[in-house]
Write a protein that holds these residues in place. Structure first.
Motif, short mmCIF file in Angstrom:
data_model
loop_
_atom_site.label_atom_id
_atom_site.label_comp_id
_atom_site.label_asym_id
_atom_site.label_seq_id
_atom_site.Cartn_x
_atom_site.Cartn_y
_atom_site.Cartn_z
N MET A 127 0.84 -1.20 0.00
CA MET A 127 0.00 0.00 0.00
C MET A 127 0.87 1.25 0.00
O MET A 127 0.45 2.31 -0.43
N LYS A 128 2.12 1.12 0.51
CA LYS A 128 2.97 2.31 0.60
C LYS A 128 4.19 2.23 -0.31
O LYS A 128 4.91 3.21 -0.46
N THR A 150 -7.31 2.97 -5.70
CA THR A 150 -7.93 2.08 -6.68
C THR A 150 -6.92 1.09 -7.25
O THR A 150 -7.15 -0.11 -7.24
N TYR A 151 -5.77 1.59 -7.72
CA TYR A 151 -4.86 0.62 -8.35
C TYR A 151 -4.14 -0.25 -7.32
O TYR A 151 -3.82 -1.38 -7.59
N LYS A 152 -3.94 0.30 -6.11
CA LYS A 152 -3.30 -0.55 -5.07
C LYS A 152 -4.24 -1.68 -4.70
O LYS A 152 -3.84 -2.83 -4.61
N PRO A 187 -6.50 -17.92 -13.80
CA PRO A 187 -5.60 -16.75 -13.81
C PRO A 187 -5.86 -15.83 -12.62
O PRO A 187 -7.00 -15.79 -12.12
N LEU A 188 -4.81 -15.14 -12.17
CA LEU A 188 -4.97 -14.27 -10.99
C LEU A 188 -5.33 -12.85 -11.40
O LEU A 188 -5.04 -12.42 -12.52
N LEU A 189 -5.96 -12.14 -10.47
CA LEU A 189 -6.39 -10.76 -10.75
C LEU A 189 -5.24 -9.78 -10.56
O LEU A 189 -4.43 -9.94 -9.64
N GLY A 190 -5.24 -8.75 -11.38
CA GLY A 190 -4.23 -7.73 -11.27
C GLY A 190 -3.43 -7.69 -12.56
O GLY A 190 -3.69 -8.43 -13.49
#
Ligand code: AR6
Length: 326
Positions: free
Chosen positions: A141-142, A236-238, A322-325
């Motif tokens: 997140m950081k 949102t994107y994190k 498949p994984l998300l992201g």
């Protein structure tokens, strides 16, 4: 994808740093530690470890990667499982946190972790996995880093039995097998026909007019949803497990068409319901389908109101999807 779960031998990972599930004496041992020493060159690595001498449980030290594709090895002794009342959770968390901080200090852009403590040290896999995922995602997140969680064998992957059973039941109830789709085709054709009747007909318009009249693009729709949900771009994107650079590409290139799993990652991050998810998907030319196991699993989590992308990825991994992201 900032956090990715992969099945591999960690010694083969082409990353800036790999993490060794070490012992406090920094001696070559069994398990992943033995594999790392063998692949890196046992004498050279032992010499480098002996120079450092010792590392307390939960702390981390760094050596070169020697013959490994990785530039560095970060050695962290995880806790030995003694029933859970001897600060094991806290110490395991420290192992991940301190390894990540050390990687950051050495400007690593990518790092691969094994599931620390879950072999010879006996930490229950399900709990260890949860600690790994939550600690890494808090760090992400950081910070910007590509983190791999390397699972050696499928069995060692501990999706909770309860969650596994309920996803399985949901798939059984909602997943439409191929045969059933063929059987229902006539009905579906009628549905499609009905839909076409309901949609605005494209009549008496030139092709140019139709093209000029396109609905909002994917990026416009995404940005609208972000505003409507009161979220920032970074949140949102994190929360979507999406790389910052990819997000800015989507944001700035109006005609950009992302992959379906990327769109769904945004839908999860924005906590969209099934209708809203389909609305976002349609802007990129996709839809959720009951004849796709991946889609059914996504629908399960949306209906459960469960929007933790990493928990969803654990489930997708277990079901070989498949994984998300991105
Ligand atoms: N790649 C990725 N993961 C692996 C590999 C590999 N090549 N080999 C094993 N694993 P363990 P610990 C997984 O026992 O519990 C050593 O002797 C394995 O399936 O390696 O922290 C040290 O020197 C398991 O899930 O580490 C210490 O004395 C995970 O790696 C002690 O063992 C960790 O298992 C540390 O024990």
């Amino acid at each position: 994808m900032p956090l990715e779960i992969v099945r591999n031998d960690i010694t083969k990972m082409k990353v800036d740093a790999i993490v060794n599930a070490a012992n406090p004496q920094l001696k070559m041992g069994g398990g992943v530690c033995g594999a790392i020493f063998k692949a890196a060159g046992r004498d050279e690595l032992q010499q480098a470890c002996d120079k450092i001498g010792h590392c307390p449980v939960g702390q981390a030290v760094l050596t070169k990667g020697f013959n490994l594709p990785a530039s560095y090895i970060i050695h962290t002794p995880g806790p030995i499982w003694e029933g859970g009342s001897r600060r094991e959770a806290e110490l395991l968390k420290d192992s991940y946190k301190n390894s990540l901080e050390l990687a950051k200090q050495h400007e690593c852009e990518s790092i691969a972790f094994p599931l620390i403590s879950t072999g010879i040290y006996g930490y229950p896999k399900e709990e260890a996995l949860q600690i790994a995922v939550s600690t890494i995602s808090q760090f992400l997140m950081k910070a910007d880093m590509h983190v791999y969680l390397v699972v050696f064998d499928k069995k060692s992957f501990g999706l909770s039995q309860k969650l596994f059973t309920s996803i399985n039941e949901y798939i059984d109830d909602h997943y439409i097998e191929e045969a059933e789709i063929t059987f229902n085709r006539r009905i579906e054709e009628n549905e499609v026909f009905k839909y076409h009747l309901e949609a605005e007909p494209i009549l008496n318009q030139s092709l140019m007019e139709v093209i000029n009249d396109l609905e909002e693009s994917f990026s416009e729709r995404l940005l609208r949803f972000i505003d409507e949900k009161g979220m920032t771009d970074v949140e949102t994107y994190k929360r979507a497990n999406i790389d910052r650079r990819l997000f800015s590409k989507i944001r700035n290139e109006e005609g950009y068409t992302p992959k379906k799993k990327t769109v769904i990652a945004f839908a999860i991050s924005l906590k969209l319901n099934v209708d809203e998810t389909n609305n976002l998907l349609s802007a990129a030319g996709y839809t959720l389908s009951r004849s796709n196991k991946f889609d059914v699993i996504i629908e399960y989590f949306i209906n459960e109101g469960s929007f933790n992308i990493h928990e969803i990825n654990e489930a997708l991994f277990t079901f070989d999807q498949p994984l998300l992201g991105a």
